[in-house]
Design an enzyme around this catalytic site. Sequence first.
Site, short mmCIF file in Angstrom:
data_model
loop_
_atom_site.label_atom_id
_atom_site.label_comp_id
_atom_site.label_asym_id
_atom_site.label_seq_id
_atom_site.Cartn_x
_atom_site.Cartn_y
_atom_site.Cartn_z
N GLY A 14 -9.93 -1.73 -2.13
CA GLY A 14 -8.55 -1.83 -2.61
C GLY A 14 -7.79 -0.56 -2.28
O GLY A 14 -8.15 0.17 -1.35
N SER A 15 -6.77 -0.28 -3.07
CA SER A 15 -5.89 0.85 -2.76
C SER A 15 -6.50 2.17 -3.21
O SER A 15 -7.40 2.20 -4.07
CB SER A 15 -4.54 0.64 -3.45
OG SER A 15 -4.74 0.64 -4.85
N GLY A 56 -8.83 2.99 -6.46
CA GLY A 56 -10.16 3.53 -6.15
C GLY A 56 -10.48 4.76 -6.99
O GLY A 56 -11.60 4.91 -7.49
N GLU A 58 -13.98 1.36 -0.51
CA GLU A 58 -13.35 1.07 0.79
C GLU A 58 -11.86 0.96 0.50
O GLU A 58 -11.42 -0.01 -0.11
CB GLU A 58 -13.91 -0.22 1.37
CG GLU A 58 -15.40 -0.14 1.63
CD GLU A 58 -15.97 -1.46 2.09
OE1 GLU A 58 -15.43 -2.01 3.07
OE2 GLU A 58 -16.92 -1.94 1.48
N CYS A 96 -6.38 -3.80 6.02
CA CYS A 96 -6.56 -2.37 5.76
C CYS A 96 -6.49 -1.58 7.06
O CYS A 96 -5.89 -0.52 7.12
CB CYS A 96 -7.87 -2.12 5.02
SG CYS A 96 -9.31 -2.80 5.85
P1 NAD Z 1 -5.41 -2.86 -5.63
O1 NAD Z 1 -6.04 -1.51 -5.61
O2 NAD Z 1 -4.15 -3.03 -6.37
O3 NAD Z 1 -6.42 -3.94 -6.29
C1 NAD Z 1 -7.73 -4.13 -5.79
C2 NAD Z 1 -8.58 -4.78 -6.88
O4 NAD Z 1 -8.71 -3.88 -7.99
C3 NAD Z 1 -8.00 -6.07 -7.46
O5 NAD Z 1 -9.06 -6.96 -7.73
C4 NAD Z 1 -7.36 -5.58 -8.76
O6 NAD Z 1 -7.23 -6.60 -9.71
C5 NAD Z 1 -8.37 -4.54 -9.20
N1 NAD Z 1 -7.87 -3.52 -10.13
C6 NAD Z 1 -6.60 -3.17 -10.39
N2 NAD Z 1 -6.56 -2.14 -11.29
C7 NAD Z 1 -7.85 -1.84 -11.57
C8 NAD Z 1 -8.48 -0.84 -12.40
N3 NAD Z 1 -7.78 0.04 -13.10
N4 NAD Z 1 -9.83 -0.81 -12.42
C9 NAD Z 1 -10.57 -1.67 -11.70
N5 NAD Z 1 -10.03 -2.62 -10.89
C10 NAD Z 1 -8.68 -2.71 -10.84
O7 NAD Z 1 -5.27 -3.30 -4.12
P2 NAD Z 1 -4.56 -4.62 -3.54
O8 NAD Z 1 -3.09 -4.46 -3.60
O9 NAD Z 1 -5.19 -5.82 -4.17
O10 NAD Z 1 -5.07 -4.57 -2.01
C11 NAD Z 1 -4.45 -3.84 -1.00
C12 NAD Z 1 -5.16 -2.53 -0.74
O11 NAD Z 1 -6.53 -2.75 -0.41
C13 NAD Z 1 -4.57 -1.79 0.44
O12 NAD Z 1 -4.48 -0.41 0.13
C14 NAD Z 1 -5.60 -2.01 1.55
O13 NAD Z 1 -5.61 -1.05 2.58
C15 NAD Z 1 -6.86 -1.98 0.75
N6 NAD Z 1 -7.97 -2.60 1.50
C16 NAD Z 1 -8.96 -1.79 2.00
C17 NAD Z 1 -10.00 -2.37 2.76
C18 NAD Z 1 -11.11 -1.52 3.34
O14 NAD Z 1 -12.11 -2.10 3.74
N7 NAD Z 1 -11.00 -0.20 3.42
C19 NAD Z 1 -10.00 -3.74 3.00
C20 NAD Z 1 -8.97 -4.51 2.47
C21 NAD Z 1 -7.95 -3.93 1.72
#
Ligand code: NAD
Length: 467
Positions: free
Chosen positions: A216-217, A221, A238, A272
């Site tokens: 995720g973001s 993270g 990641e 990503c």
């Molecule tokens: P996000 O960080 O908002 O959410 C990711 C996940 O975390 C979701 O399931 C969300 O519900 C959960 N989440 C939210 N708050 C949380 C918390 N406090 N504790 C634990 N979990 C929580 O990201 P997004 O908007 O869903 O996805 C887009 C991001 O993901 C972009 O930054 C993208 O680059 C990244 N991404 C990275 C990869 C990689 O392999 N490096 C792959 C795909 C996406």
Amino acid sequence: MPTLERRPPADVPGGCLAVVDPATGEAFGEAPDQRPQELDAVVERAHRAWLGWRDEPAARATALRAAADAVEAAGAELARLLTREQGKPLAESSAEIARTAARLRYFAETAPQPQRIDDGRPVHSEIRWRPLGPVAAIVPWNFPLQLAAAKFAPALAAGNTMVLKPSPFTPLATRLLGSVLAKALPKDVLTIVTGREPLGARLASHPGIRHVTFTGSVPTGRAVAEGAAASLARVTLELGGNDAALLLEDVDVERIADKLFWAAFRNCGQVCMAVKRVYAPARLHSEVVEGLAQRARSVTVGPGLDPDTQLGPVNNAPQLARVEAYTGKALADGARAVAGGHRLERPGYFFAPTILTDVPPTSPVVTEEQFGPVLPVLPYRNLDEALEAANGTGFGLGGSVWGTDLDRAEAVAGRLECGTAWINHHAELSLAQPFAGAKDSGVGVAGGPWGLYGNLRPFVVHRPREA
Ligand code: NAD
């Protein structure tokens, strides 16, 4: 830049999440909005299932092969649902499901190998590999199934069990995948939980979890790592990317334009490791801008279920607002949209494929992660300056170099500060390669055997050579 909340969709009465079709903006389904307290029982069951799963490598391999067959058999149904809730064209959903099955097959055949250390002492040491226990996986909405498989295939192959939480924007295809996999896996080896925050935060910090693997973001993270610190669980992160594509003086613009365009716009730019910035030699800049803009103007944008669609909607309303904000700020700072630059006047979360020129290098659309169908193209006069700019953000996921002389392109690629670099393409990955971001783009290594060992701990036995 305004800080825009990453908010999940509105709830519906009765403890459910409403799931919205991004092609219409209308809710079309619902999923349980589970309470964080429910995780205690879920993790306890995952622990009990682990006791029967951890010592059975042959049975695990058989189950993972059967799981791959089950995914393929349900492929058409999974693909339609994935497109409905995520928005991507049906062909891309089918490719995502094929990749999910391929990942299961790859890890069914990837077993940890014991290693002997003979270093001249009168004892020899053997390293054996042991699973960790219940693993938590938290994934985003851009590739819900493929990214889930990147978590559960190596974790289960290693002998762990898993509790997996999809994004609240895309819970439905993952729940369907869970019921498909349940035909092949013993009970409670893989459990899907769905709901809004603080469900993910509670999962990441749950004392019964031994490894938290998150995609995720960057800000989330960091929060996940802080949460996992409470129980000292292992963390694999990641995170986001802001990949640069660096074009060299000898690039054949017309020859690479299609590939470069799709490296930025596949899945509506919500990748990503999409190309998120292009650096072109000043002499070729207008030709590159025009080549990309022609493609942006002619691409067919529409609902993913329409067979003519090449580019679907942005997945959700907050993400559409982010894309609009990045674009609006760049235009206010003096950039020009040579194609697009605005959302489309139709229902759903559609944004016109956008090529930006005259963008100030400090604009957030260059320095941050737009994660949508918007691409800034920047000119450069000197290669060292271009490399400095390409390496000049906090991100370090991927990058690419484009040119005719492959040796020269490879030498330039070697100067990129990132986890994966490509020459004349971008974002293609092998299941057998390590996948790890540099700088803020990640912690730990996923992919290939490294992904398997990331889910294991070494157990070392020393014994004398003679009785
Ligand atoms: P996000 O960080 O908002 O959410 C990711 C996940 O975390 C979701 O399931 C969300 O519900 C959960 N989440 C939210 N708050 C949380 C918390 N406090 N504790 C634990 N979990 C929580 O990201 P997004 O908007 O869903 O996805 C887009 C991001 O993901 C972009 O930054 C993208 O680059 C990244 N991404 C990275 C990869 C990689 O392999 N490096 C792959 C795909 C996406």
